[in-house]
Design an enzyme around this catalytic site. Structure first.
Site, PDB file in Angstrom:
ATOM      1  N   GLY A 191       1.982   2.180  10.691  1.00 44.21           N
ATOM      2  CA  GLY A 191       2.925   3.293  10.542  1.00 44.21           C
ATOM      3  C   GLY A 191       3.598   3.704  11.835  1.00 44.21           C
ATOM      4  O   GLY A 191       4.225   4.759  11.907  1.00 44.21           O
ATOM      5  N   HIS A 221      -9.685   1.159   4.688  1.00 45.34           N
ATOM      6  CA  HIS A 221      -8.409   1.352   5.397  1.00 45.34           C
ATOM      7  C   HIS A 221      -8.666   2.275   6.589  1.00 45.34           C
ATOM      8  O   HIS A 221      -9.475   3.207   6.502  1.00 45.34           O
ATOM      9  CB  HIS A 221      -7.369   1.958   4.446  1.00 45.34           C
ATOM     10  CG  HIS A 221      -5.995   1.948   5.030  1.00 45.34           C
ATOM     11  ND1 HIS A 221      -5.576   2.865   5.948  1.00 45.34           N
ATOM     12  CD2 HIS A 221      -4.953   1.096   4.846  1.00 45.34           C
ATOM     13  CE1 HIS A 221      -4.315   2.592   6.308  1.00 45.34           C
ATOM     14  NE2 HIS A 221      -3.922   1.512   5.647  1.00 45.34           N
ATOM     15  N   GLU A 265      -7.133   4.681   7.715  1.00 42.65           N
ATOM     16  CA  GLU A 265      -6.932   6.118   7.450  1.00 42.65           C
ATOM     17  C   GLU A 265      -8.174   6.716   6.790  1.00 42.65           C
ATOM     18  O   GLU A 265      -8.486   7.890   6.995  1.00 42.65           O
ATOM     19  CB  GLU A 265      -5.662   6.317   6.595  1.00 42.65           C
ATOM     20  CG  GLU A 265      -4.408   6.047   7.427  1.00 42.65           C
ATOM     21  CD  GLU A 265      -3.205   5.560   6.650  1.00 42.65           C
ATOM     22  OE1 GLU A 265      -3.183   5.651   5.416  1.00 42.65           O
ATOM     23  OE2 GLU A 265      -2.265   5.056   7.305  1.00 42.65           O
ATOM     24  N   SER A 284       2.941  -2.265  10.356  1.00 40.24           N
ATOM     25  CA  SER A 284       4.393  -2.288  10.582  1.00 40.24           C
ATOM     26  C   SER A 284       5.020  -3.647  10.297  1.00 40.24           C
ATOM     27  O   SER A 284       5.985  -4.041  10.952  1.00 40.24           O
ATOM     28  CB  SER A 284       4.730  -1.809  11.996  1.00 40.24           C
ATOM     29  OG  SER A 284       4.306  -0.462  12.165  1.00 40.24           O
ATOM     30  N   GLU A 318      -5.787  -5.087  10.414  1.00 46.08           N
ATOM     31  CA  GLU A 318      -4.783  -4.046  10.603  1.00 46.08           C
ATOM     32  C   GLU A 318      -5.073  -3.300  11.909  1.00 46.08           C
ATOM     33  O   GLU A 318      -5.880  -2.343  11.912  1.00 46.08           O
ATOM     34  CB  GLU A 318      -4.827  -3.051   9.442  1.00 46.08           C
ATOM     35  CG  GLU A 318      -4.484  -3.659   8.107  1.00 46.08           C
ATOM     36  CD  GLU A 318      -3.842  -2.623   7.192  1.00 46.08           C
ATOM     37  OE1 GLU A 318      -2.753  -2.908   6.692  1.00 46.08           O
ATOM     38  OE2 GLU A 318      -4.416  -1.543   7.002  1.00 46.08           O
ATOM     39  N   LYS A 358       0.139   4.206  -0.173  1.00 44.87           N
ATOM     40  CA  LYS A 358      -0.523   5.385   0.404  1.00 44.87           C
ATOM     41  C   LYS A 358      -0.308   6.593  -0.525  1.00 44.87           C
ATOM     42  O   LYS A 358      -0.153   6.409  -1.729  1.00 44.87           O
ATOM     43  CB  LYS A 358      -0.025   5.661   1.817  1.00 44.87           C
ATOM     44  CG  LYS A 358      -0.047   4.418   2.712  1.00 44.87           C
ATOM     45  CD  LYS A 358       0.017   4.759   4.158  1.00 44.87           C
ATOM     46  CE  LYS A 358       0.278   3.508   4.968  1.00 44.87           C
ATOM     47  NZ  LYS A 358      -0.083   3.661   6.353  1.00 44.87           N
ATOM     48  N   ASN A 362       0.877  -1.173   0.000  1.00 49.12           N
ATOM     49  CA  ASN A 362       0.000   0.000   0.000  1.00 49.12           C
ATOM     50  C   ASN A 362       0.915   1.223   0.000  1.00 49.12           C
ATOM     51  O   ASN A 362       1.494   1.557   1.019  1.00 49.12           O
ATOM     52  CB  ASN A 362      -0.891  -0.014   1.249  1.00 49.12           C
ATOM     53  CG  ASN A 362      -1.698   1.269   1.408  1.00 49.12           C
ATOM     54  OD1 ASN A 362      -1.798   2.061   0.462  1.00 49.12           O
ATOM     55  ND2 ASN A 362      -2.267   1.475   2.592  1.00 49.12           N
TER      56      ASN A 362
HETATM   57  C1  PEP Z   1      -1.013   0.091   5.875  1.00 50.14           C
HETATM   58  O1  PEP Z   1      -1.040   1.266   5.550  1.00 50.14           O
HETATM   59  O2  PEP Z   1      -1.912  -0.655   5.483  1.00 50.14           O
HETATM   60  C2  PEP Z   1       0.094  -0.388   6.709  1.00 50.14           C
HETATM   61  C3  PEP Z   1       0.033  -1.602   7.187  1.00 50.14           C
HETATM   62  O3  PEP Z   1       1.108   0.509   6.937  1.00 50.14           O
HETATM   63  P1  PEP Z   1       2.516   0.193   7.654  1.00 50.14           P
HETATM   64  O4  PEP Z   1       3.032  -1.104   7.093  1.00 50.14           O
HETATM   65  O5  PEP Z   1       3.380   1.354   7.299  1.00 50.14           O
HETATM   66  O6  PEP Z   1       2.237   0.075   9.122  1.00 50.14           O
END
Ligand code: PEP
Length: 251
Positions: free
Chosen positions: A175, A98, A100, A213, A169, A10, A8
């Site tokens: 992040g 997601h 976000e 992460s 998630e 982003k 992803n």
């Molecule tokens: C994500 O944005 O779906 C995600 C898992 O981000 P990160 O790996 O940076 O935590």
């Protein structure tokens, strides 16, 4: 089942940076990966990524995805991108729900479920994200939250639920550099699998990805868990070497 490693990106990238990243990925993918691999890129770059994938033969297995999709098929919805538009650009996947988007754009469980339904209706596989915030985890409501989020998608999609990809998630892990332990992640994945089993006899074919992460160092132990069927990778998907290490750790 074959695991899926989905990047992803982003709201990151540029024409030049994307080309550099994909060229490096192409070198690393010269030996075809065991896992399925996808990149979910900002909508303006779908055409570029598609064109580069066609030019670089070892990117042939790379699937294309979007980071969101409209809950509407077409019409007066300024700023939205419809599933058929994504299809036009060769998209196989679209992330929906997601955290976000839930957090900064007020997306509700019902809207996310509708987006998943629209995507499926147009031949796009939705990668449906669910996950609890830190406050919800600390309050002991993780299972209630993820089950509520998935229930909305099951209710809107009926037997088609077996066609989705699900991503657990935990919001506190996205992040932040904090990762759920493999045991914490597996426990939630098992709950989600059980909920899918109650909804469809085909629950075993639904891939449940872990995201939050995941990186080159922790991917192998997370991906070794029985109900973790791949990863949704944010930050580490922007670094070719790290993304390739995660892909190599998948089965
Ligand atoms: C994500 O944005 O779906 C995600 C898992 O981000 P990160 O790996 O940076 O935590």
């Amino acid at each position: 089942m074959t695991q899926l490693i989905a990047g992803n990106w982003k709201m990151n990238g540029s024409l030049a940076a994307n080309e550099a990243l994909l060229t490096a990925l192409a070198q690393g993918l010269a030996t075809p990966p065991r896992a399925e691999v996808a990149v979910c890129v900002p909508a303006p770059y779908l055409a570029q990524v598609r064109a580069l994938s066609a030019q670089l033969p070892s990117l042939e297995p790379l699937q294309l995805g979007a980071q969101d999709v409209s809950s509407q098929a077409a019409g007066a919805f300024t700023g939205e991108v419809s599933p058929s538009m994504l299809k036009d650009f060769g998209c196989r996947y679209a992330i929906v729900g997601h955290s976000e988007r839930r957090q900064y754009h007020g997306e509700t469980d019902a809207l996310v479920a509708e987006k998943a339904r629209q995507a499926l209706a147009h031949g796009i596989t939705p990668i449906v994200c669910v996950g609890e915030s830190l406050a919800e985890r600390e309050a002991g409501t993780t299972v209630d939250v993820v089950k509520r989020q998935l229930a909305a998608v099951i209710q809107a999609n009926g037997h088609c639920i077996s066609e989705i990809v699900l991503a657990y998630e935990p919001v506190w892990a996205i992040g932040t550099g904090k990762t759920a332990t493999p045991e914490e992640a597996q426990a939630v994945h098992a709950v989600l699998r059980a909920q899918l089993k109650a909804a469809t006899p085909q629950a075993e074919r639904v891939k449940i990805l872990y995201g939050g992460s995941m990186n080159a160092a922790n991917a192998a132990t997370l991906l070794a868990q029985p109900d973790i069927d791949g990863g949704l990778i944010g930050g580490a998907a922007l670094k070719a070497a790290d993304f390739l290490t995660i892909i190599a750790a998948a089965r």
